[in-house]
Design a protein around this motif. Structure first.
Motif, PDB file in Angstrom:
ATOM      1  N   PHE A 113      76.679  10.563  90.776  1.00 47.33           N
ATOM      2  CA  PHE A 113      75.395  10.958  91.352  1.00 47.33           C
ATOM      3  C   PHE A 113      74.699  11.847  90.336  1.00 47.33           C
ATOM      4  CE2 PHE A 113      78.600  13.950  92.654  1.00 47.33           C
ATOM      5  CZ  PHE A 113      78.025  15.183  92.396  1.00 47.33           C
ATOM      6  N   GLY A 114      73.409  12.019  90.497  1.00 51.88           N
ATOM      7  CA  GLY A 114      72.678  12.794  89.508  1.00 51.88           C
ATOM      8  C   GLY A 114      71.515  13.567  90.095  1.00 51.88           C
ATOM      9  N   LEU A 115      70.999  14.450  89.281  1.00 51.36           N
ATOM     10  CA  LEU A 115      69.831  15.258  89.623  1.00 51.36           C
ATOM     11  C   LEU A 115      68.988  15.358  88.358  1.00 51.36           C
ATOM     12  CD1 LEU A 115      68.338  17.140  91.629  1.00 51.36           C
ATOM     13  CD2 LEU A 115      69.670  19.019  90.680  1.00 51.36           C
ATOM     14  N   HIS A 116      67.776  14.864  88.417  1.00 52.68           N
ATOM     15  CA  HIS A 116      66.902  14.926  87.239  1.00 52.68           C
ATOM     16  C   HIS A 116      66.465  16.367  87.018  1.00 52.68           C
ATOM     17  CE1 HIS A 116      64.345  14.438  90.721  1.00 52.68           C
ATOM     18  NE2 HIS A 116      63.225  14.555  90.021  1.00 52.68           N
ATOM     19  N   HIS A 117      66.463  16.743  85.755  1.00 45.82           N
ATOM     20  CA  HIS A 117      66.245  18.139  85.415  1.00 45.82           C
ATOM     21  C   HIS A 117      65.682  18.232  84.009  1.00 45.82           C
ATOM     22  CE1 HIS A 117      66.714  22.193  86.542  1.00 45.82           C
ATOM     23  NE2 HIS A 117      68.002  22.251  86.749  1.00 45.82           N
ATOM     24  N   ARG A 118      64.631  18.996  83.819  1.00 42.28           N
ATOM     25  CA  ARG A 118      64.114  19.207  82.470  1.00 42.28           C
ATOM     26  C   ARG A 118      64.780  20.445  81.884  1.00 42.28           C
ATOM     27  NH1 ARG A 118      57.675  18.465  83.154  1.00 42.28           N
ATOM     28  NH2 ARG A 118      57.991  20.416  84.246  1.00 42.28           N
ATOM     29  N   PHE A 119      65.183  20.333  80.628  1.00 44.67           N
ATOM     30  CA  PHE A 119      65.816  21.455  79.954  1.00 44.67           C
ATOM     31  C   PHE A 119      65.638  21.291  78.454  1.00 44.67           C
ATOM     32  CE2 PHE A 119      69.089  18.234  80.069  1.00 44.67           C
ATOM     33  CZ  PHE A 119      69.691  18.327  78.833  1.00 44.67           C
ATOM     34  N   TYR A 120      66.021  22.298  77.733  1.00 47.01           N
ATOM     35  CA  TYR A 120      66.007  22.207  76.281  1.00 47.01           C
ATOM     36  C   TYR A 120      67.266  22.856  75.728  1.00 47.01           C
ATOM     37  CZ  TYR A 120      64.276  27.043  76.409  1.00 47.01           C
ATOM     38  OH  TYR A 120      64.132  28.382  76.644  1.00 47.01           O
ATOM     39  N   LEU A 121      67.598  22.484  74.513  1.00 43.32           N
ATOM     40  CA  LEU A 121      68.754  23.022  73.803  1.00 43.32           C
ATOM     41  C   LEU A 121      68.229  23.869  72.650  1.00 43.32           C
ATOM     42  CD1 LEU A 121      70.748  19.682  73.584  1.00 43.32           C
ATOM     43  CD2 LEU A 121      71.053  21.496  75.269  1.00 43.32           C
ATOM     44  N   HIS A 122      68.885  24.985  72.396  1.00 42.27           N
ATOM     45  CA  HIS A 122      68.435  25.841  71.299  1.00 42.27           C
ATOM     46  C   HIS A 122      69.571  26.716  70.781  1.00 42.27           C
ATOM     47  CE1 HIS A 122      68.125  29.611  73.725  1.00 42.27           C
ATOM     48  NE2 HIS A 122      67.981  28.754  74.707  1.00 42.27           N
ATOM     49  N   LEU A 123      69.363  27.282  69.601  1.00 40.35           N
ATOM     50  CA  LEU A 123      70.281  28.260  69.023  1.00 40.35           C
ATOM     51  C   LEU A 123      69.631  29.630  69.157  1.00 40.35           C
ATOM     52  CD1 LEU A 123      71.408  26.515  65.721  1.00 40.35           C
ATOM     53  CD2 LEU A 123      72.770  26.860  67.791  1.00 40.35           C
ATOM     54  N   ASP A 124      70.430  30.634  69.525  1.00 41.45           N
ATOM     55  CA  ASP A 124      69.878  31.984  69.614  1.00 41.45           C
ATOM     56  C   ASP A 124      70.093  32.708  68.278  1.00 41.45           C
ATOM     57  OD1 ASP A 124      72.528  32.895  69.576  1.00 41.45           O
ATOM     58  OD2 ASP A 124      72.558  33.383  71.709  1.00 41.45           O
ATOM     59  N   GLY A 125      69.711  33.973  68.227  1.00 39.79           N
ATOM     60  CA  GLY A 125      69.822  34.761  67.001  1.00 39.79           C
ATOM     61  C   GLY A 125      71.248  34.925  66.508  1.00 39.79           C
ATOM     62  N   GLY A 126      72.231  34.787  67.406  1.00 43.17           N
ATOM     63  CA  GLY A 126      73.640  34.887  67.024  1.00 43.17           C
ATOM     64  C   GLY A 126      74.258  33.545  66.708  1.00 43.17           C
ATOM     65  N   ASP A 127      73.425  32.505  66.563  1.00 43.09           N
ATOM     66  CA  ASP A 127      73.863  31.145  66.259  1.00 43.09           C
ATOM     67  C   ASP A 127      74.694  30.543  67.392  1.00 43.09           C
ATOM     68  OD1 ASP A 127      73.365  29.140  64.430  1.00 43.09           O
ATOM     69  OD2 ASP A 127      75.276  29.412  63.406  1.00 43.09           O
ATOM     70  N   ASN A 128      74.423  30.953  68.637  1.00 42.01           N
ATOM     71  CA  ASN A 128      75.073  30.374  69.814  1.00 42.01           C
ATOM     72  C   ASN A 128      74.220  29.225  70.338  1.00 42.01           C
ATOM     73  OD1 ASN A 128      77.272  32.344  70.133  1.00 42.01           O
ATOM     74  ND2 ASN A 128      75.592  33.758  70.492  1.00 42.01           N
ATOM     75  N   PHE A 129      74.859  28.136  70.736  1.00 42.71           N
ATOM     76  CA  PHE A 129      74.189  26.941  71.223  1.00 42.71           C
ATOM     77  C   PHE A 129      73.960  27.075  72.727  1.00 42.71           C
ATOM     78  CE2 PHE A 129      74.490  22.381  72.467  1.00 42.71           C
ATOM     79  CZ  PHE A 129      73.385  21.939  71.767  1.00 42.71           C
ATOM     80  N   TRP A 130      72.695  27.021  73.173  1.00 42.19           N
ATOM     81  CA  TRP A 130      72.329  27.223  74.579  1.00 42.19           C
ATOM     82  C   TRP A 130      71.673  25.995  75.185  1.00 42.19           C
ATOM     83  CZ3 TRP A 130      72.464  31.580  77.816  1.00 42.19           C
ATOM     84  CH2 TRP A 130      72.999  32.727  77.237  1.00 42.19           C
ATOM     85  N   LEU A 131      71.902  25.803  76.467  1.00 39.10           N
ATOM     86  CA  LEU A 131      71.149  24.876  77.289  1.00 39.10           C
ATOM     87  C   LEU A 131      70.345  25.743  78.249  1.00 39.10           C
ATOM     88  CD1 LEU A 131      72.163  21.664  79.000  1.00 39.10           C
ATOM     89  CD2 LEU A 131      71.316  23.519  80.412  1.00 39.10           C
ATOM     90  N   SER A 132      69.048  25.554  78.297  1.00 39.35           N
ATOM     91  CA  SER A 132      68.187  26.326  79.192  1.00 39.35           C
ATOM     92  C   SER A 132      67.379  25.354  80.045  1.00 39.35           C
ATOM     93  CB  SER A 132      67.227  27.223  78.408  1.00 39.35           C
ATOM     94  OG  SER A 132      67.944  28.186  77.687  1.00 39.35           O
ATOM     95  N   ALA A 133      67.508  25.464  81.356  1.00 37.35           N
ATOM     96  CA  ALA A 133      66.786  24.584  82.276  1.00 37.35           C
ATOM     97  C   ALA A 133      65.510  25.253  82.766  1.00 37.35           C
ATOM     98  CB  ALA A 133      67.682  24.235  83.461  1.00 37.35           C
ATOM     99  N   GLU A 134      64.597  24.433  83.217  1.00 40.77           N
ATOM    100  CA  GLU A 134      63.293  24.904  83.661  1.00 40.77           C
ATOM    101  C   GLU A 134      63.375  25.881  84.836  1.00 40.77           C
ATOM    102  OE1 GLU A 134      59.170  22.608  84.076  1.00 40.77           O
ATOM    103  OE2 GLU A 134      60.723  21.874  85.411  1.00 40.77           O
ATOM    104  N   ASP A 135      64.384  25.722  85.681  1.00 39.78           N
ATOM    105  CA  ASP A 135      64.492  26.586  86.857  1.00 39.78           C
ATOM    106  C   ASP A 135      65.196  27.907  86.560  1.00 39.78           C
ATOM    107  OD1 ASP A 135      67.110  25.785  86.584  1.00 39.78           O
ATOM    108  OD2 ASP A 135      67.332  25.065  88.629  1.00 39.78           O
ATOM    109  N   GLY A 136      65.527  28.154  85.295  1.00 37.88           N
ATOM    110  CA  GLY A 136      66.172  29.404  84.919  1.00 37.88           C
ATOM    111  C   GLY A 136      67.659  29.297  84.718  1.00 37.88           C
ATOM    112  N   CYS A 137      68.283  28.175  85.129  1.00 37.91           N
ATOM    113  CA  CYS A 137      69.708  27.990  84.870  1.00 37.91           C
ATOM    114  C   CYS A 137      69.908  27.867  83.365  1.00 37.91           C
ATOM    115  CB  CYS A 137      70.224  26.720  85.541  1.00 37.91           C
ATOM    116  SG  CYS A 137      70.187  26.762  87.329  1.00 37.91           S
ATOM    117  N   GLU A 138      70.911  28.526  82.857  1.00 38.65           N
ATOM    118  CA  GLU A 138      71.197  28.421  81.438  1.00 38.65           C
ATOM    119  C   GLU A 138      72.645  28.782  81.165  1.00 38.65           C
ATOM    120  OE1 GLU A 138      69.533  32.797  80.046  1.00 38.65           O
ATOM    121  OE2 GLU A 138      68.468  31.006  79.451  1.00 38.65           O
TER     122      GLU A 138
END
Length: 110
Positions: free
Chosen positions: A59-84
């Motif tokens: 099952f699934g839930l459609h969700h917009r998000f983006y992937l990014h690196l922070d200043g400490g070179d950590n890999f993040w997933l950040s969703a539009e609703d604030g989940c990260e």
């Protein structure tokens, strides 16, 4: 858990259905949004690719998000609703997802 990357523009055979695009409310809690199983995806998109790719129980839930690196070179997933969350090494789990034996949804980034 898996993250399936797809487009919401109509240019992706495995992308969002017209119904998903129309009803999307990214700031709404996941509990209040519509979760879809393979039958719903097949009815909306006219193809059974979802069940073929992910299995009959998926099952699934459609969700917009983006992937990014922070200043400490950590890999993040950040969703539009604030989940990260940040992906962690196997030696240090990022979150407690239900105790022993629980699977970390960010393990795909390891």
């Amino acid at each position: 858990m898996f993250i399936h990357l797809s487009l919401a523009s109509g240019d992706d055979a495995e992308g969002w259905s017209a119904e998903e695009i129309e009803e999307y409310s990214g700031w709404m809690s996941d509990r209040g949004r519509r979760w879809r199983d393979g039958g719903v995806y097949a009815a909306e998109a006219g193809a059974d690719w979802y069940r073929a790719k992910f299995g009959p129980e998926a099952f699934g839930l459609h969700h917009r998000f983006y992937l990014h690196l922070d200043g400490g070179d950590n890999f993040w997933l950040s969703a539009e609703d604030g989940c990260e969350g940040v992906a962690q090494s196997k030696q240090k789990p990022a979150f407690d997802f239900g105790g022993p034996g629980a699977r970390n949804p960010f393990s795909i980034f390891k």
